[in-house]
Design an enzyme around this catalytic site. Structure first.
Site, PDB file in Angstrom:
ATOM      1  N   ARG A   1       0.476  -1.477  -0.046  1.00 50.58           N
ATOM      2  CA  ARG A   1       0.094   0.333  -0.116  1.00 50.58           C
ATOM      3  C   ARG A   1       0.414   1.421   0.275  1.00 50.58           C
ATOM      4  O   ARG A   1       1.699   1.381   0.726  1.00 50.58           O
ATOM      5  CB  ARG A   1      -0.878  -0.242   1.715  1.00 50.58           C
TER       6      ARG A   1
ATOM      7  N   THR B   1      -0.436   7.717  -1.181  1.00 48.79           N
ATOM      8  CA  THR B   1      -2.373   7.421  -1.935  1.00 48.79           C
ATOM      9  C   THR B   1      -2.737   6.545  -1.514  1.00 48.79           C
ATOM     10  O   THR B   1      -4.441   6.002  -1.445  1.00 48.79           O
ATOM     11  CB  THR B   1      -1.973   7.327  -3.543  1.00 48.79           C
TER      12      THR B   1
ATOM     13  N   ASP C   1      -2.836  -9.848  12.397  1.00 48.88           N
ATOM     14  CA  ASP C   1      -2.584  -9.596  11.362  1.00 48.88           C
ATOM     15  C   ASP C   1      -1.703 -10.651  10.711  1.00 48.88           C
ATOM     16  O   ASP C   1      -1.146 -11.586  11.572  1.00 48.88           O
ATOM     17  CB  ASP C   1      -0.925  -8.549  11.530  1.00 48.88           C
TER      18      ASP C   1
ATOM     19  N   ASP D   1       2.027 -11.991   9.969  1.00 43.24           N
ATOM     20  CA  ASP D   1       2.763 -12.222  11.038  1.00 43.24           C
ATOM     21  C   ASP D   1       2.575 -12.968  11.848  1.00 43.24           C
ATOM     22  O   ASP D   1       3.328 -14.116  11.953  1.00 43.24           O
ATOM     23  CB  ASP D   1       2.734 -11.521  12.175  1.00 43.24           C
TER      24      ASP D   1
HETATM   25  N1  URA Z   1      -5.086  -7.578   7.148  1.00 38.21           N
HETATM   26  C1  URA Z   1      -4.285  -8.505   8.191  1.00 38.21           C
HETATM   27  O1  URA Z   1      -3.424  -9.513   8.648  1.00 38.21           O
HETATM   28  N2  URA Z   1      -5.853  -8.517   9.114  1.00 38.21           N
HETATM   29  C2  URA Z   1      -6.891  -7.732   9.283  1.00 38.21           C
HETATM   30  O2  URA Z   1      -7.103  -8.124  10.852  1.00 38.21           O
HETATM   31  C3  URA Z   1      -6.795  -7.195   8.328  1.00 38.21           C
HETATM   32  C4  URA Z   1      -6.336  -7.447   7.162  1.00 38.21           C
END
Ligand code: URA
Length: 209
Positions: free
Chosen positions: A104, A108, A200, A203
């Site tokens: 990302r 922008t 995440d 992760d």
């Molecule tokens: N990406 C992720 O890994 N977790 C989220 O909650 C949103 C996007």
């Protein structure tokens, strides 16, 4: 409108409960993501077309069913999508695997492609794009746009947890793409995480933080 299929299989729901828990460690998280991907793949391939073929068993000739038509490709969106690939390959071992990497842009906030390697004949394949988390929908919308630019027409999208915002974005831009979802959550928070979600996914799959 895109067809959204939300999984109601008890095994999928149970396993999603396991990966949501904050105490679930990397090894179990990674393994369970793979199992869920396999179970969603089973549902997502339910409508593949079959044809009748004549075969010979050790006893006699008979008719059997065989998958007809298009070959398949799995396209994970890097990096978290990688966690779903092995589970899918355990059901469709002959599938080709392409990769799409997007980040990302901090100014922008739009997804920018940094990697794209697809099977040469991907336009002729039934393509399954995979990403465990459908949050804003930015990455999946962009990835599917890239696939369409390369001629792909038979595209499906699989995720484990989706936010309503992501589903809406996908339906808006890609109404022709079927979406298979393990669980539909409440909303996104101010940081773009799905609530209640699981944190995440990348992760947690790779043990990074
Ligand atoms: N990406 C992720 O890994 N977790 C989220 O909650 C949103 C996007």
């Amino acid at each position: 409108m895109a067809n959204v299929v939300i999984m109601d299989h008890p095994l999928i729901q149970h396993k999603i409960g396991l990966i949501r828990r904050k105490e679930t460690g990397t090894k179990d998280f990674r393994q369970t993501i793979g199992e869920i991907a396999m179970l969603i793949c089973y549902e997502a391939t339910r409508d593949l077309k079959l044809e009748d073929v004549e075969i010979e068993t050790p006893i006699c000739k008979t008719m059997a069913k065989e998958l007809r038509g298009k070959k398949m490709a799995i396209v994970p969106i890097l990096r978290a999508g990688l966690g779903m690939v092995d589970g899918m390959l355990s059901l469709i071992p002959a599938a080709r695997v392409g990769h799409i990497g997007l980040y990302r842009d901090p100014d922008t906030l739009k997804p920018v492609e940094y990697y794209c390697k697809l099977p040469a004949d991907c336009a002729e394949r039934e393509v399954f794009v995979v990403d465990p988390m459908l949050a804003t929908g930015g990455s999946s919308v962009a990835a599917i746009r890239m696939l369409k630019e390369k001629g792909c027409r038979n595209i499906h999208f699989m995720c484990i947890i989706a936010a309503p915002e992501g589903i809406e974005a996908m339906q808006e831009e890609h109404p022709d793409v079927d979406i298979y979802v393990g669980a539909l959550d409440e909303k996104l928070n101010d940081h773009g995480y799905i609530v209640p979600g699981l944190g995440d996914a990348g992760d947690r799959i790779f043990g990074t933080k």
